[in-house]
Structures are given as structure tokens and as C-alpha cells.
Write an enzyme that holds these catalytic residues in place. Structure first.
Site, PDB file in Angstrom:
ATOM      1  N   LYS A 155       2.546  -3.473   7.175  1.00  0.00           N
ATOM      2  CA  LYS A 155       2.739  -3.650   5.733  1.00  0.00           C
ATOM      3  C   LYS A 155       4.178  -3.284   5.333  1.00  0.00           C
ATOM      4  CE  LYS A 155       0.021  -4.712   3.110  1.00  0.00           C
ATOM      5  NZ  LYS A 155      -0.405  -6.072   2.673  1.00  0.00           N
ATOM      6  N   TYR A 175      -1.333  -0.681  11.134  1.00  0.00           N
ATOM      7  CA  TYR A 175      -1.570  -1.371   9.853  1.00  0.00           C
ATOM      8  C   TYR A 175      -0.445  -1.069   8.878  1.00  0.00           C
ATOM      9  CZ  TYR A 175      -3.182  -1.737   5.024  1.00  0.00           C
ATOM     10  OH  TYR A 175      -3.240  -1.991   3.672  1.00  0.00           O
ATOM     11  N   THR A 222       0.811  -1.211   0.000  1.00  0.00           N
ATOM     12  CA  THR A 222       0.000   0.000   0.000  1.00  0.00           C
ATOM     13  C   THR A 222       0.852   1.273   0.000  1.00  0.00           C
ATOM     14  OG1 THR A 222      -1.450   1.282   1.464  1.00  0.00           O
ATOM     15  CG2 THR A 222      -0.130  -0.384   2.524  1.00  0.00           C
ATOM     16  N   ASP A 223       0.275   2.354  -0.537  1.00  0.00           N
ATOM     17  CA  ASP A 223       0.966   3.655  -0.477  1.00  0.00           C
ATOM     18  C   ASP A 223       1.058   4.173   0.965  1.00  0.00           C
ATOM     19  OD1 ASP A 223      -1.723   4.296  -0.095  1.00  0.00           O
ATOM     20  OD2 ASP A 223      -1.851   5.740  -1.758  1.00  0.00           O
ATOM     21  N   GLU A 224       0.298   3.554   1.883  1.00  0.00           N
ATOM     22  CA  GLU A 224       0.322   4.033   3.273  1.00  0.00           C
ATOM     23  C   GLU A 224       1.678   3.806   3.948  1.00  0.00           C
ATOM     24  OE1 GLU A 224      -3.116   3.372   5.713  1.00  0.00           O
ATOM     25  OE2 GLU A 224      -4.404   3.096   3.975  1.00  0.00           O
TER      26      GLU A 224
HETATM   27  N1  LIG Z   1      -8.274  -1.940  -0.167  1.00  0.00           N
HETATM   28  C1  LIG Z   1      -7.369  -1.045  -0.544  1.00  0.00           C
HETATM   29  O1  LIG Z   1      -7.718   0.081  -0.933  1.00  0.00           O
HETATM   30  C2  LIG Z   1      -5.903  -1.403  -0.533  1.00  0.00           C
HETATM   31  C3  LIG Z   1      -4.991  -0.459  -1.011  1.00  0.00           C
HETATM   32  C4  LIG Z   1      -3.632  -0.804  -1.056  1.00  0.00           C
HETATM   33  C5  LIG Z   1      -3.224  -2.057  -0.623  1.00  0.00           C
HETATM   34  N2  LIG Z   1      -4.121  -2.948  -0.129  1.00  0.00           N
HETATM   35  C6  LIG Z   1      -3.623  -4.278   0.294  1.00  0.00           C
HETATM   36  O2  LIG Z   1      -4.233  -5.233  -0.564  1.00  0.00           O
HETATM   37  C7  LIG Z   1      -4.444  -6.462   0.139  1.00  0.00           C
HETATM   38  C8  LIG Z   1      -5.895  -6.858   0.001  1.00  0.00           C
HETATM   39  O3  LIG Z   1      -6.697  -5.816   0.562  1.00  0.00           O
HETATM   40  P1  LIG Z   1      -8.274  -5.956   0.635  1.00  0.00           P
HETATM   41  O4  LIG Z   1      -8.831  -4.592   0.726  1.00  0.00           O
HETATM   42  O5  LIG Z   1      -8.728  -6.899  -0.390  1.00  0.00           O
HETATM   43  O6  LIG Z   1      -8.415  -6.657   2.080  1.00  0.00           O
HETATM   44  P2  LIG Z   1      -9.622  -7.472   2.683  1.00  0.00           P
HETATM   45  O7  LIG Z   1      -9.601  -7.184   4.146  1.00  0.00           O
HETATM   46  O8  LIG Z   1     -10.870  -7.218   1.915  1.00  0.00           O
HETATM   47  O9  LIG Z   1      -9.219  -8.998   2.427  1.00  0.00           O
HETATM   48  C9  LIG Z   1      -8.192  -9.636   3.119  1.00  0.00           C
HETATM   49  C10 LIG Z   1      -8.353 -11.132   2.927  1.00  0.00           C
HETATM   50  O10 LIG Z   1      -7.264 -11.775   3.591  1.00  0.00           O
HETATM   51  C11 LIG Z   1      -7.764 -12.872   4.342  1.00  0.00           C
HETATM   52  N3  LIG Z   1      -6.846 -13.100   5.473  1.00  0.00           N
HETATM   53  C12 LIG Z   1      -6.570 -12.267   6.502  1.00  0.00           C
HETATM   54  N4  LIG Z   1      -5.656 -12.818   7.324  1.00  0.00           N
HETATM   55  C13 LIG Z   1      -5.343 -14.031   6.785  1.00  0.00           C
HETATM   56  C14 LIG Z   1      -4.448 -15.066   7.158  1.00  0.00           C
HETATM   57  N5  LIG Z   1      -3.703 -14.991   8.277  1.00  0.00           N
HETATM   58  N6  LIG Z   1      -4.360 -16.158   6.366  1.00  0.00           N
HETATM   59  C15 LIG Z   1      -5.111 -16.265   5.232  1.00  0.00           C
HETATM   60  N7  LIG Z   1      -5.982 -15.317   4.838  1.00  0.00           N
HETATM   61  C16 LIG Z   1      -6.097 -14.214   5.611  1.00  0.00           C
HETATM   62  C17 LIG Z   1      -9.161 -12.458   4.757  1.00  0.00           C
HETATM   63  O11 LIG Z   1      -9.982 -13.571   5.101  1.00  0.00           O
HETATM   64  C18 LIG Z   1      -9.641 -11.713   3.523  1.00  0.00           C
HETATM   65  O12 LIG Z   1     -10.238 -12.597   2.606  1.00  0.00           O
HETATM   66  C19 LIG Z   1      -4.014  -6.207   1.580  1.00  0.00           C
HETATM   67  O13 LIG Z   1      -2.733  -6.744   1.735  1.00  0.00           O
HETATM   68  C20 LIG Z   1      -3.982  -4.693   1.700  1.00  0.00           C
HETATM   69  O14 LIG Z   1      -2.997  -4.302   2.607  1.00  0.00           O
HETATM   70  C21 LIG Z   1      -5.465  -2.649  -0.071  1.00  0.00           C
END
Ligand SMILES: NC(=O)c1ccc[n+]([C@@H]2O[C@H](COP(=O)([O-])OP(=O)(O)OC[C@H]3O[C@@H](n4cnc5c(N)ncnc54)[C@H](O)[C@@H]3O)[C@@H](O)[C@H]2O)c1
Length: 327
Positions: free
Chosen positions: A154, A150, A125-127
Site C-alpha cells: 500500500k 500488505y 491505510t494508516d498501516e
Molecule cells: N478494511 C479496512 O479497515 C481498511 C482500512 C484502511 C484502508 N483500507 C483499504 O481500502 C480498500 C478497500 O478495502 P476493503 O476492506 O473493502 O477490501 P476488500 O478485500 O473487502 O475488497 C477488495 C476488492 O478489490 C477487488 N480486487 C482485488 N484485486 C483486484 C484486482 N487486481 N482488480 C480488480 N479488483 C480487485 C476484490 O475483488 C474486492 O472486491 C483497500 O485498498 C484497503 O487497502 C481498508
């Protein structure tokens, strides 16, 4: 390619699996997900090319379970979406973030090394860069300065991933994207939170003054970028993924209000989240120039369609809100 997608039952992971099955019908996809509160198998109904997809429930921090799935399926690459992803929750309790986002990634990396996988993509993430000062943008060389537990978890995972490239030659890449919007996002995140509140006749809770600004990227543009990094990203490299659609939270909420004006939603300003970053601006020239990626979605159309998706799919989000309330 035989690909292990971890966290594929979440928001971005489920959109990614749908994209892979459509764009690469020759690939085999195994989705490995713990199904935490944020992971739903209902995100993965009506998949194209079902025959090339399977699901395994498990924790990415469980070395034996990950090792077994990689070995038994002769996995060639891992794309890791699995994470605790909600900043507010990390402020209340960082422990699950350390477990999944750091210990989990350390476990995946050790298995990827053991079985000599051909690619490892860590979705970040950009965070991790922290708040961007005015008139600046952060490229991939910018120092890491995460503000929330968080973001810190990351950043730790990004560094672990890059260390496996430097120390062991693992062909690993890191992607750092802006805020994603699209279907199947858990209704605690800004867009679905506001849409579902408006549809339920509740006030729309905006942190502080609502002036915090984010860059809004369509989830499918992010998924296309991650797919490109999986296939063509240079090992050891970080790729920023931006959209250049800068909006304050208040602008996003006003956009949602406008589309749902029949429900006459009202805003309620609430106490700001501690450590809330003012703005994120990242420079994505590298992925544009090196890999030829660029976002395809127009913000107005993409956001409008996303709002409509939540409006016409209450059967998807209503049970999730009930489950959260009863927890
Ligand atoms: N949503 C955004 O805007 C955004 C932006 C930048 C980066 N990200 C990154 O992208 C990734 C996905 O984000 P998202 O929004 O889809 O998240 P989300 O919370 O919707 O999904 C996370 C998934 O990971 C699974 N999970 C969590 N812990 C686990 C573990 N220990 N073992 C197996 N599965 C596990 C959960 O069950 C869920 O299905 C993350 O790594 C997040 O940091 C998200």
C-alpha cells in the site's frame, strides 16, 4: 460525474457505491472488480438509483481492459479500492499483493494520465506508517514504515500515486484511514470473524494477548470522507481519516461477547501474527480543517448495529465461509 470505482464489490467499495448513488443521483458509477474471493456481487443487491450503475469484471493490472472501460464510458474520475487487503494472507504469500496493490495501481495511474482524468483517489491505510509509539500520533508527513507485505504494498502504491501528481500533474489524492467496521466485510476480518465464530459455536481466536490497539472508524464515515476528497480534495495531498475510537482487539471481542452472550462465546488466545503492529494512532486534523469532515457515528451505536447486521444476515456470510473452507 462519470466515476470508475475499482474494487467496488468489496467491503468499503460496495458501501461507497451505495453512498454515491444515494448522495449524488446525477453521477454515473461503473464498478470494475475482479471478484476475487473478497469481492461479491451480493454486496451490491438493492442499490438505489440502479439506472446509474453498471458492473464490469476485470483486473486493474490489465491495461487493455482498464483502458477500454475508461475510454468507452468517458470516465472522468477513478476511486481505487481494489486491493488484496488481508494482512495474514500477505504474510503467507505476498505475490497477489504485489500484483494488485502495486502493478494494479501503476496500471490505473498510467490510464488516468493517458485519458487526462480530472481526479484520481487512491484509498490507502494508516498501516503504511507502521506502529505508533506511545503518546505520539502520525500526521500525513510522518515517515512510511510499513510492517507487513500488505502495508508495504500500500505504501508503494501511495508513492506511485503522488509521483503521478509531481511528475505529470495528475490530480491525484491519497486517503489513509483507520480500521473500518460495518456491513459486508469479509468474515476473515476481526469483527465479522468473531461474530460468525460466536454464532457458529466456535471459540473466538484472539492473537497474542489481544492488547494490540486500533482506531475503529464506521465505514460510512470513511466513505463520506473519500467522497469529499474526490470532489474537494487538493491534488497531490494525503488525507488521514480517523475516528478516535481506540480499542484493543480484546476490548472489541469483549464488546461482541457482551452483545452475543446468549451464544456463550469463549475466547481462545492464539499465537500472535508476526510483525503485528502494537497500535495505530493518526492525526486527522487536516481533513477536518481543510475539508470540514468529521465522523458522525457514535462507536457504541455503530458497532452494536454492525454486530446485529451480521446476526440477521447469515444468508450473506454463510456461503462465504463455506467457500473459504472448500478452497
Ligand atoms: N478494511 C479496512 O479497515 C481498511 C482500512 C484502511 C484502508 N483500507 C483499504 O481500502 C480498500 C478497500 O478495502 P476493503 O476492506 O473493502 O477490501 P476488500 O478485500 O473487502 O475488497 C477488495 C476488492 O478489490 C477487488 N480486487 C482485488 N484485486 C483486484 C484486482 N487486481 N482488480 C480488480 N479488483 C480487485 C476484490 O475483488 C474486492 O472486491 C483497500 O485498498 C484497503 O487497502 C481498508
Amino acid at each position: 460525474m462519470k466515476i470508475l470505482v475499482t474494487g467496488g464489490a468489496g467491503f468499503i467499495g460496495s458501501n461507497f457505491i451505495r453512498l454515491l448513488l444515494r448522495a449524488h443521483p446525477e453521477d454515473q458509477i461503473i464498478n470494475f472488480d475482479l471478484l476475487t474471493y473478497a469481492g461479491q456481487l451480493t454486496n451490491l443487491t438493492n442499490l438505489p438509483n440502479q439506472a446509474n450503475y453498471s458492473f464490469v469484471k476485470g483486473d486493474i493490472a490489465d491495461s487493455q481492459a482498464v483502458g477500454q472501460v475508461v475510454k468507452n464510458n468517458r470516465i472522468e474520475a477513478i476511486v481505487n479500492f481494489a486491493a488484496e487487503s488481508h494482512v495474514d494472507r500477505s504474510i503467507l504469500n505476498a505475490a497477489p499483493f504485489i500484483h494488485s496493490n502495486i502493478d494494479g495501481v501503476a496500471t490505473l495511474l498510467a490510464i488516468a494520465k493517458k485519458y487526462q482524468l480530472t481526479k484520481f483517489v487512491q484509498v490507502s491505510t494508516d498501516e503504511v506508517y507502521g506502529s505508533t509509539p506511545l503518546h505520539t500520533k502520525f500526521d500525513e508527513q510522518a515517515p512510511l514504515s510499513p510492517s507487513s507485505p500488505y502495508a508495504a504494498s500500500k505504501a508503494a502504491a501511495d508513492l506511485l500515486t503522488l509521483s503521478y501528481f509531481k511528475t505529470f500533474g495528475l490530480k491525484a489524492c491519497v486517503t489513509r484511514s483507520a480500521n473500518n467496521y460495518g456491513p459486508y466485510q469479509f468474515p476473515e476480518k476481526l469483527v465479522p470473524l468473531m461474530v460468525t465464530a460466536a454464532l457458529n459455536g466456535r471459540k473466538l481466536p484472539v492473537y497474542g494477548t489481544g492488547k494490540n490497539s486500533r482506531d475503529w472508524l464506521n465505514v460510512l464515515d470513511n466513505c463520506r470522507a473519500i467522497d469529499l476528497v474526490l470532489r474537494s480534495g487538493h491534488p497531490g495531498q494525503i488525507y488521514n481519516i480517523a475516528a478516535h475510537n481506540y480499542r484493543t482487539n480484546l476490548q472489541i471481542v469483549d464488546r461482541i461477547k457482551k452483545q452475543l452472550e446468549a451464544a456463550q462465546p469463549q475466547i481462545a488466545f492464539v499465537k500472535d501474527r508476526p510483525g503485528n503492529d502494537v497500535r495505530y494512532v493518526i492525526d486527522d486534523s487536516k481533513i477536518r480543517h481543510e475539508l470540514g469532515w468529521r465522523p458522525e457515528f457514535d462507536f457504541e451505536t455503530g458497532m452494536g448495529d454492525t454486530i446485529d447486521w451480521y446476526v440477521i444476515h447469515p444468508e450473506w456470510w454463510e456461503p462465504l465461509l463455506t467457500a473459504v473452507k472448500n478452497r
